[in-house]
Design a protein around this motif. Sequence first.
Motif, PDB file in Angstrom:
ATOM      1  N   GLU A   1       0.859  -0.899   0.053  1.00 22.65           N
ATOM      2  CA  GLU A   1      -0.008  -0.217  -0.311  1.00 22.65           C
ATOM      3  C   GLU A   1       0.876   1.311   0.153  1.00 22.65           C
ATOM      4  OE1 GLU A   1      -3.393   0.357  -0.105  1.00 22.65           O
ATOM      5  OE2 GLU A   1      -2.884   2.600   0.086  1.00 22.65           O
ATOM      6  N   HIS A   2       0.452   2.603  -1.343  1.00 13.86           N
ATOM      7  CA  HIS A   2       1.307   3.589  -1.021  1.00 13.86           C
ATOM      8  C   HIS A   2       1.560   3.951   0.427  1.00 13.86           C
ATOM      9  CE1 HIS A   2       1.760   7.797  -1.195  1.00 13.86           C
ATOM     10  NE2 HIS A   2       2.614   7.628  -2.543  1.00 13.86           N
ATOM     11  N   GLY A   3       2.811   4.856   0.477  1.00 16.42           N
ATOM     12  CA  GLY A   3       2.558   5.297   2.081  1.00 16.42           C
ATOM     13  C   GLY A   3       4.241   4.594   2.520  1.00 16.42           C
ATOM     14  N   PHE A   4       4.294   3.180   2.565  1.00 18.13           N
ATOM     15  CA  PHE A   4       5.678   3.180   3.073  1.00 18.13           C
ATOM     16  C   PHE A   4       6.946   3.611   2.941  1.00 18.13           C
ATOM     17  CE2 PHE A   4       6.673   1.455  -1.445  1.00 18.13           C
ATOM     18  CZ  PHE A   4       6.452   0.890  -2.248  1.00 18.13           C
ATOM     19  N   THR A   5       7.962   3.085   3.232  1.00 17.61           N
ATOM     20  CA  THR A   5       9.164   3.892   3.180  1.00 17.61           C
ATOM     21  C   THR A   5      10.311   2.673   2.489  1.00 17.61           C
ATOM     22  OG1 THR A   5      10.416   2.484   5.044  1.00 17.61           O
ATOM     23  CG2 THR A   5       9.221   5.089   5.327  1.00 17.61           C
TER      24      THR A   5
ATOM     25  N   LEU B   1       6.851  -4.469  -8.130  1.00 17.74           N
ATOM     26  CA  LEU B   1       6.439  -4.074  -7.791  1.00 17.74           C
ATOM     27  C   LEU B   1       4.873  -3.227  -7.766  1.00 17.74           C
ATOM     28  CD1 LEU B   1       5.968  -3.309  -4.821  1.00 17.74           C
ATOM     29  CD2 LEU B   1       7.938  -1.163  -5.107  1.00 17.74           C
ATOM     30  N   THR B   2       3.462  -4.152  -7.519  1.00 18.03           N
ATOM     31  CA  THR B   2       2.544  -3.382  -7.124  1.00 18.03           C
ATOM     32  C   THR B   2       2.065  -2.439  -5.724  1.00 18.03           C
ATOM     33  OG1 THR B   2       1.276  -5.121  -8.865  1.00 18.03           O
ATOM     34  CG2 THR B   2      -0.149  -3.630  -7.586  1.00 18.03           C
ATOM     35  N   VAL B   3       2.209  -0.878  -6.018  1.00 19.22           N
ATOM     36  CA  VAL B   3       1.903  -0.354  -5.064  1.00 19.22           C
ATOM     37  C   VAL B   3      -0.072   0.412  -5.332  1.00 19.22           C
ATOM     38  CG1 VAL B   3       2.284   1.464  -3.962  1.00 19.22           C
ATOM     39  CG2 VAL B   3       4.069   0.911  -5.738  1.00 19.22           C
ATOM     40  N   THR B   4      -0.877  -0.060  -4.302  1.00 23.48           N
ATOM     41  CA  THR B   4      -2.275   0.089  -3.927  1.00 23.48           C
ATOM     42  C   THR B   4      -2.463   1.846  -3.469  1.00 23.48           C
ATOM     43  OG1 THR B   4      -1.733  -0.768  -2.373  1.00 23.48           O
ATOM     44  CG2 THR B   4      -2.292  -2.131  -4.202  1.00 23.48           C
ATOM     45  N   ASP B   5      -3.417   1.701  -3.570  1.00 27.61           N
ATOM     46  CA  ASP B   5      -3.406   3.514  -3.206  1.00 27.61           C
ATOM     47  C   ASP B   5      -5.039   3.086  -2.161  1.00 27.61           C
ATOM     48  OD1 ASP B   5      -4.093   7.222  -4.046  1.00 27.61           O
ATOM     49  OD2 ASP B   5      -4.088   5.831  -2.487  1.00 27.61           O
ATOM     50  N   HIS B   6      -4.977   3.732  -1.609  1.00 25.07           N
ATOM     51  CA  HIS B   6      -6.730   3.819  -0.939  1.00 25.07           C
ATOM     52  C   HIS B   6      -6.988   4.679  -0.520  1.00 25.07           C
ATOM     53  CE1 HIS B   6      -6.373  -0.768  -1.893  1.00 25.07           C
ATOM     54  NE2 HIS B   6      -7.197  -0.941  -2.003  1.00 25.07           N
ATOM     55  N   LYS B   7      -6.190   5.675  -0.540  1.00 23.54           N
ATOM     56  CA  LYS B   7      -6.502   6.884   0.110  1.00 23.54           C
ATOM     57  C   LYS B   7      -7.127   7.450  -0.913  1.00 23.54           C
ATOM     58  CE  LYS B   7      -3.850   9.603   3.734  1.00 23.54           C
ATOM     59  NZ  LYS B   7      -2.329  10.314   3.755  1.00 23.54           N
ATOM     60  N   ALA B   8      -8.367   8.694  -0.587  1.00 24.10           N
ATOM     61  CA  ALA B   8      -8.560   9.924  -1.354  1.00 24.10           C
ATOM     62  C   ALA B   8      -7.564  10.766  -0.477  1.00 24.10           C
ATOM     63  CB  ALA B   8     -10.038  10.042  -0.255  1.00 24.10           C
ATOM     64  N   PRO B   9      -7.771  11.937  -2.623  1.00 21.40           N
ATOM     65  CA  PRO B   9      -7.022  13.171  -1.914  1.00 21.40           C
ATOM     66  C   PRO B   9      -7.225  13.757  -0.710  1.00 21.40           C
ATOM     67  CG  PRO B   9      -7.972  13.017  -4.699  1.00 21.40           C
ATOM     68  CD  PRO B   9      -8.599  11.573  -3.499  1.00 21.40           C
TER      69      PRO B   9
ATOM     70  N   LYS C   1     -10.814  13.350  -8.267  1.00 18.73           N
ATOM     71  CA  LYS C   1     -10.403  11.841  -8.122  1.00 18.73           C
ATOM     72  C   LYS C   1      -9.230  11.686  -8.603  1.00 18.73           C
ATOM     73  CE  LYS C   1     -13.159   8.065  -9.704  1.00 18.73           C
ATOM     74  NZ  LYS C   1     -13.962   7.786 -11.007  1.00 18.73           N
ATOM     75  N   ASP C   2      -8.922  10.377  -7.953  1.00 17.17           N
ATOM     76  CA  ASP C   2      -7.274   9.968  -8.485  1.00 17.17           C
ATOM     77  C   ASP C   2      -7.453   8.912  -9.151  1.00 17.17           C
ATOM     78  OD1 ASP C   2      -6.224   8.485  -4.597  1.00 17.17           O
ATOM     79  OD2 ASP C   2      -7.566   7.371  -6.822  1.00 17.17           O
ATOM     80  N   ALA C   3      -5.640   8.658  -9.393  1.00 13.31           N
ATOM     81  CA  ALA C   3      -6.156   7.891 -10.664  1.00 13.31           C
ATOM     82  C   ALA C   3      -6.741   6.703  -9.670  1.00 13.31           C
ATOM     83  CB  ALA C   3      -4.669   7.257 -11.286  1.00 13.31           C
ATOM     84  N   SER C   4      -6.715   5.963  -8.805  1.00 12.98           N
ATOM     85  CA  SER C   4      -7.226   4.673  -8.439  1.00 12.98           C
ATOM     86  C   SER C   4      -8.123   4.796  -7.803  1.00 12.98           C
ATOM     87  CB  SER C   4      -6.007   4.214  -7.136  1.00 12.98           C
ATOM     88  OG  SER C   4      -4.846   4.457  -7.241  1.00 12.98           O
ATOM     89  N   GLY C   5      -9.286   5.958  -8.301  1.00 13.28           N
ATOM     90  CA  GLY C   5     -10.341   6.103  -7.795  1.00 13.28           C
ATOM     91  C   GLY C   5     -11.355   6.314  -6.487  1.00 13.28           C
ATOM     92  N   ASN C   6     -10.120   7.018  -5.653  1.00 11.99           N
ATOM     93  CA  ASN C   6     -10.432   7.311  -4.485  1.00 11.99           C
ATOM     94  C   ASN C   6     -10.650   8.941  -4.699  1.00 11.99           C
ATOM     95  OD1 ASN C   6      -9.233   4.860  -2.403  1.00 11.99           O
ATOM     96  ND2 ASN C   6      -7.230   5.880  -3.832  1.00 11.99           N
TER      97      ASN C   6
END
Lengths: 756, 183
Positions: free
Chosen positions: A393-397, A445-453, A506-511
């Motif tokens: 998930e996006h946000g990792f270091t 590596l697949t990075v997911t994004d579930h966070k709204a803008p 709306k971001d590219a991941s649909g959030n």
Amino acid sequence: MDNTNINEIEEVTEESSEVAEASENEATVTAVAEKIVDELNDDPETDEDLNEEKQIDEDTAAEERSSEDISNDATTDETTSRNNSVTWWVKALFVIALTLLVVSASLLSFIMVVSRDMAFELGSKKEFKRIEDSAVISKVCKVVNDNIDTYKLGTYNVNLRFFGFINQKMKVNVVDTKAPEVELYNLRVPMGTRLDAEMFVKKINDLTETEVYFKNKAPKTDKTGNQEIKLCVSDSSGNETLKIAKLAILGDTYSFVLEYGDDEYLNKIRGKYPDVTDNELSPIKIDEVGQYTVEFIRNDTYNVFNVFVNDTVPPEATVKSLVVRTGEVVEAKDLVVSVTDKSEVDISFKDEPDITTPGVYDVLLVFRDEYNNVAEVASKLAVCCIPTELVLEHGFTKYELNSKIFENIGAQTGILSLSTEFESIIVGDNTLTLAGDLGSLDLKLTVTDHKAPELVLKELRSYVGVEVAAKDFVRSCIDASSVEFSFVSIPSVNATGSFPVSIIAKDASGNSTEKQTYLHISKDTLPPVIYGVKNITVRSGGTVSYKNGVYAIDGVWGDVEVNVDSSKVNLNEQGSYAVVYSATDKSGNTATVTAYVTVTGVSYNTVYSMADQVLGSIVNNAMSDRDKAWAIYSWVTANFRYSTRTSYLMGNFVEGAYSGFTIRSGNCYIYYAVTSALLTRAGIENIEIQRNDPSNPHYWNLVKIDGSWYHLDTCPHFAGHKMTAFLLTDAQVKAYSQNEVAGYYSFDESKYPDTP
Amino acid sequence: MKKILSIVLLFALVAMLISCGNTNNDKNDKVDSPDTTAANENADTTEKEEESNEAFVCKLSGGYEIVIGEALPDLGDYIDCSEAPSCIHEGMDRVYTYDGYSVTTSPDGKGNDNVSEVSILSDSVLMNDTITIGVSKDTVVSALGEDYTEAFGVMTYEVMNATVSVILDDASNVMSFVVALAQ
């Protein structure tokens, strides 16, 4: 004895002599027949003989006729010699019969002899000598049907025709009795060469199939030395030729051993055999291992030597180390950078590595070519426990990412590290590279994004009629991927006031995030600003550019078109005129700026300066006045166009000439003025002349050339009445006025000097 | 012998008659019938007439279209109008001056006054969307093409029934632009 008795005795004597004569004739005939038969048996007869026979036949015929005559005469004495007549007839008949018999027999013999069997040698010329060489036979005998092929063995039937009607067959045999003609080579071969009798043969000349073989046993070549070899060549007819050739068996020095793919092999062979040709060396395939036999012929000697092409060079290889994942399938060729060999190379591990256990292994690669030449090259193989793909998930270091990648690396820590820039990793699919000294691996590596803008909006101020965009209301927006902004409902901009506006990010991941702000609309009352306007000065009859350097910009609408009102400007009259520039924005706000156009006159200096510029191109000091006048006439007529637009300048020389030089057009007055300015500046005296009809004026020039005045008119004439009006006399212009265009050159002669 | 000679002469006569007949036929094949020839000539003439009937149209800003060689259209109020006799034909020419351009009409000999010249006087008017006083030579070439002659600073185009004269200043910008009926 009386006369009657004497006469009777004489008659009887005559008769007796005639009979005797007849008998002699008969004997002659018989002898002749016999002679003919003899001659046939002896063959060649000459024409002379034939003629003699012919003569004899004629004599015989004559004699027979005379015999008949005699017999006719004898009838008159039948009473007296009846007994003698009967005996004579019998004898005559007998002779005739006998003669016929002999002749027939002779003829038959003749035919049989001529048509007996003949033989031709195979390949010889077709000649029926028996017939052709005899004058008699060739006259009476013709070959009718001849189908003999002297190049083909066999028996042929030929038809002969005798005396034109007697047909007789004759057999002709084509036979081969000649032995083959043979030329042989002497042979020089290395030991061990398999010999063939054909190898000795240089040339065989025979019309049938031939066979070559060793007379005795085939010679051996297992020892060096010289021998004499007997060879037999026989043809299909059984004719044989026996010949002897020399055989020299040579040692190993007459064999070559070459390396497979050797580019210099031809030079090496030629070093020993300098005159051997490429054609003779063509059997050698240097790119194919094997034994080759080279054969060449010099000075009637057939030479043979062997060439052996061997491959003794092992492959050359460059290898690399490799990093693989635990359990991955690895082939020896995966560690190979390049292999060089003249033949196909097989690559394998000397010992198969253990890919199931992480570790760094020394491996030996074996390169074996088609001819069993082997090279062994060492390399290293690292086996690591690394995942093939990860989802985070996006946000990792970066630390968190490395921990995930290498969590099972164990003892192989340090073999690989993340070489992909951490900052380049995006939401979605990424290919990461893990690299080290021994090699590299890729990782998905697949990075997911579930966070709204994270969206922050601002209020917007705009004007009536000005469209607004959703992004215009965004102060800031934070998201892992790209964000698009849109209105929940597109706001109206047609009325003033403050209106709530909802924006969606709306971001590219649909959030997505939705927030509200305000749009404040007011009326635009500010006009555009016009730049670059200035007062303009232009000469009378000229043209003007009002918009050069002029533009307008509006604070709300940007660039705005500038319009020009020059309706008050009269470019044909000197004076000062107002020109109004205006620009109107989309809100209807208009800006205006006024400038002034000053239309000025022209000086003689300006006109003469323009004339000088033209003269600089068309005349020079070496020209006579006449030539200069012609150059001026030609230039004006070629570069001017008739127009009445500037007719108002009639009578104004300076303005007219200036207008003419500027716009290269005008009526007759302009033509006159421009021509006059050019003539004057060229130093040619000239005056104005005009038609004496004020309601229909026409102007042209009078010029003084070599002391005399002439008419010169550069203005075009009426269509259909063209004339080159250059240095014309009064008479000539009058003639034009009378014959072409009535009154065209009508003028008051008292006012102007006479022409010649 | 006589019979043979007669037969030979007869054959020769027949051959001559046949060849004359063929020659006549060939001639007939080569020569067009009068009707066909006239039709072809008329067709050629018509084509040439059609080509010369094409007229240059000056499209001015403001939506005005002036056709060279045809009657003057309604262009609104003119600033000035003058009249002058012509030196190259019978009758009077008229010059109408408008804001930024002028139009000259000439009698056509049939009782009509047709447009013989349109001159652009300032850049307050555009011709054919791009041409006016002050534009570059390249703009003119882009609008009218490369088929022109140039001498002493004057570009000349022969377009349809008109001659277009473009005078350039030292900076190769348009100083004068005139469309006139081809003389």
